[in-house]
Design an enzyme around this catalytic site. Sequence first.
Site, PDB file in Angstrom:
ATOM      1  N   SER A   7       0.832  -1.197   0.000  1.00  0.00           N
ATOM      2  CA  SER A   7       0.000   0.000   0.000  1.00  0.00           C
ATOM      3  C   SER A   7       0.866   1.247   0.000  1.00  0.00           C
ATOM      4  CB  SER A   7      -0.910   0.016   1.230  1.00  0.00           C
ATOM      5  OG  SER A   7      -1.563   1.255   1.342  1.00  0.00           O
ATOM      6  N   HIS A  32      -1.651  -1.399  -4.008  1.00  0.00           N
ATOM      7  CA  HIS A  32      -2.870  -0.936  -3.342  1.00  0.00           C
ATOM      8  C   HIS A  32      -2.796   0.572  -3.174  1.00  0.00           C
ATOM      9  CE1 HIS A  32      -6.467  -1.774  -0.935  1.00  0.00           C
ATOM     10  NE2 HIS A  32      -6.063  -0.799  -0.132  1.00  0.00           N
ATOM     11  N   ASP A  34      -4.823   3.786  -1.749  1.00  0.00           N
ATOM     12  CA  ASP A  34      -5.905   4.250  -0.879  1.00  0.00           C
ATOM     13  C   ASP A  34      -6.303   5.678  -1.229  1.00  0.00           C
ATOM     14  OD1 ASP A  34      -6.361   2.037   0.906  1.00  0.00           O
ATOM     15  OD2 ASP A  34      -4.396   2.432   1.767  1.00  0.00           O
ATOM     16  N   MET A  36      -8.745   8.683  -0.078  1.00  0.00           N
ATOM     17  CA  MET A  36      -9.554   9.147   1.056  1.00  0.00           C
ATOM     18  C   MET A  36     -10.019  10.578   0.806  1.00  0.00           C
ATOM     19  SD  MET A  36      -7.218   7.718   4.183  1.00  0.00           S
ATOM     20  CE  MET A  36      -6.321   6.165   4.046  1.00  0.00           C
ATOM     21  N   HIS A  65      -8.594   1.655  -3.833  1.00  0.00           N
ATOM     22  CA  HIS A  65      -9.506   1.481  -2.708  1.00  0.00           C
ATOM     23  C   HIS A  65     -10.133   2.834  -2.377  1.00  0.00           C
ATOM     24  CE1 HIS A  65      -9.837   0.453   1.896  1.00  0.00           C
ATOM     25  NE2 HIS A  65     -11.016   0.623   1.326  1.00  0.00           N
ATOM     26  N   MET A  67     -12.140   5.143  -0.316  1.00  0.00           N
ATOM     27  CA  MET A  67     -12.724   5.433   0.997  1.00  0.00           C
ATOM     28  C   MET A  67     -13.349   6.820   0.908  1.00  0.00           C
ATOM     29  SD  MET A  67      -9.848   3.825   3.548  1.00  0.00           S
ATOM     30  CE  MET A  67      -8.473   3.812   2.398  1.00  0.00           C
ATOM     31  N   MET A 136     -11.752  -5.080   6.081  1.00  0.00           N
ATOM     32  CA  MET A 136     -10.844  -4.205   6.817  1.00  0.00           C
ATOM     33  C   MET A 136     -10.507  -4.831   8.162  1.00  0.00           C
ATOM     34  SD  MET A 136     -10.207  -1.659   4.824  1.00  0.00           S
ATOM     35  CE  MET A 136      -9.306  -0.672   6.025  1.00  0.00           C
ATOM     36  N   GLY A 141      -8.729   4.822   7.423  1.00  0.00           N
ATOM     37  CA  GLY A 141      -8.416   6.241   7.523  1.00  0.00           C
ATOM     38  C   GLY A 141      -6.964   6.551   7.767  1.00  0.00           C
ATOM     39  N   GLY A 143      -2.765   4.750   8.206  1.00  0.00           N
ATOM     40  CA  GLY A 143      -1.860   3.611   8.140  1.00  0.00           C
ATOM     41  C   GLY A 143      -1.242   3.343   9.501  1.00  0.00           C
ATOM     42  N   GLY A 144      -0.589   2.184   9.609  1.00  0.00           N
ATOM     43  CA  GLY A 144       0.168   1.862  10.811  1.00  0.00           C
ATOM     44  C   GLY A 144      -0.656   1.440  12.003  1.00  0.00           C
ATOM     45  N   ASP A 174      -6.933  -5.832   4.836  1.00  0.00           N
ATOM     46  CA  ASP A 174      -6.200  -4.575   4.847  1.00  0.00           C
ATOM     47  C   ASP A 174      -6.190  -4.000   6.254  1.00  0.00           C
ATOM     48  OD1 ASP A 174      -5.116  -2.076   4.420  1.00  0.00           O
ATOM     49  OD2 ASP A 174      -6.659  -1.385   3.041  1.00  0.00           O
ATOM     50  N   GLY A 175      -4.977  -3.862   6.804  1.00  0.00           N
ATOM     51  CA  GLY A 175      -4.836  -3.222   8.110  1.00  0.00           C
ATOM     52  C   GLY A 175      -4.047  -4.054   9.091  1.00  0.00           C
ATOM     53  N   GLY A 176      -2.882  -3.545   9.475  1.00  0.00           N
ATOM     54  CA  GLY A 176      -2.085  -4.239  10.479  1.00  0.00           C
ATOM     55  C   GLY A 176      -1.462  -5.527  10.010  1.00  0.00           C
TER      56      GLY A 176
END
Length: 222
Positions: A7, A32, A34, A36, A65, A67, A136, A141, A143-144, A174-176
Amino acid sequence: MIQIAPSILSADFSRLGEQVRMVEDAGAEVLHIDIMDGHFVPNLTFGPALVKSIRAHSRLRFDVHLMVEEPERYITDFAAAGADHITFHLETSLHVHRVIQQIKEQGMTAGIALNPATPLDGIKYILEDLDMVLLMTVNPGFGGQKFIPNVIPKIQVLHRHLEQLESACQIEVDGGINLETAPVAVKAGAHILVAGAAVFAQSDPKQAVVKLRQAADSVNKE
């Protein structure tokens, strides 16, 4: 086969072209991206111009993606910029089926994203129209963030349902995602792993992709 989707939300934008080439050379299949809008999620990122600027320099599959509220407003622009796939959030449109058809009419594949607290029921009657479901594993909203383990049963349930349907629809998470959580997600049934900080926040993003794939593939060797 598990696919790795770095990402660019976590990339160094002063070296974006170089970093995209690094992860591509490392064997990543997907990029990927993102998007937003500062409304559906509190953060604000980039638009079609960035996608267009890197399209000529990469053969990766561009996974956009969205959002954003009213995703139907942006489909044509991202298609023209070079997107291969668009995922939008179930929560952002009152006419989900229509948006899916808009995406496919532009020659792209279509996906639906579900936030951690959003149940699977909402995609029951559109699942056959989808190429991907993005689950998700953090609240969208930023990263990290830390992987939310409560999403694991949702991955498992969706995976079993897709197998029963003999569906080619893929599950993306997606996420972590990192060396510890990647095997957990794969074991639950994920096909595509989105990783931002676990790739681009590392000193060697190329090697980070290799290690992430090794961690994901370790599930098949157990």
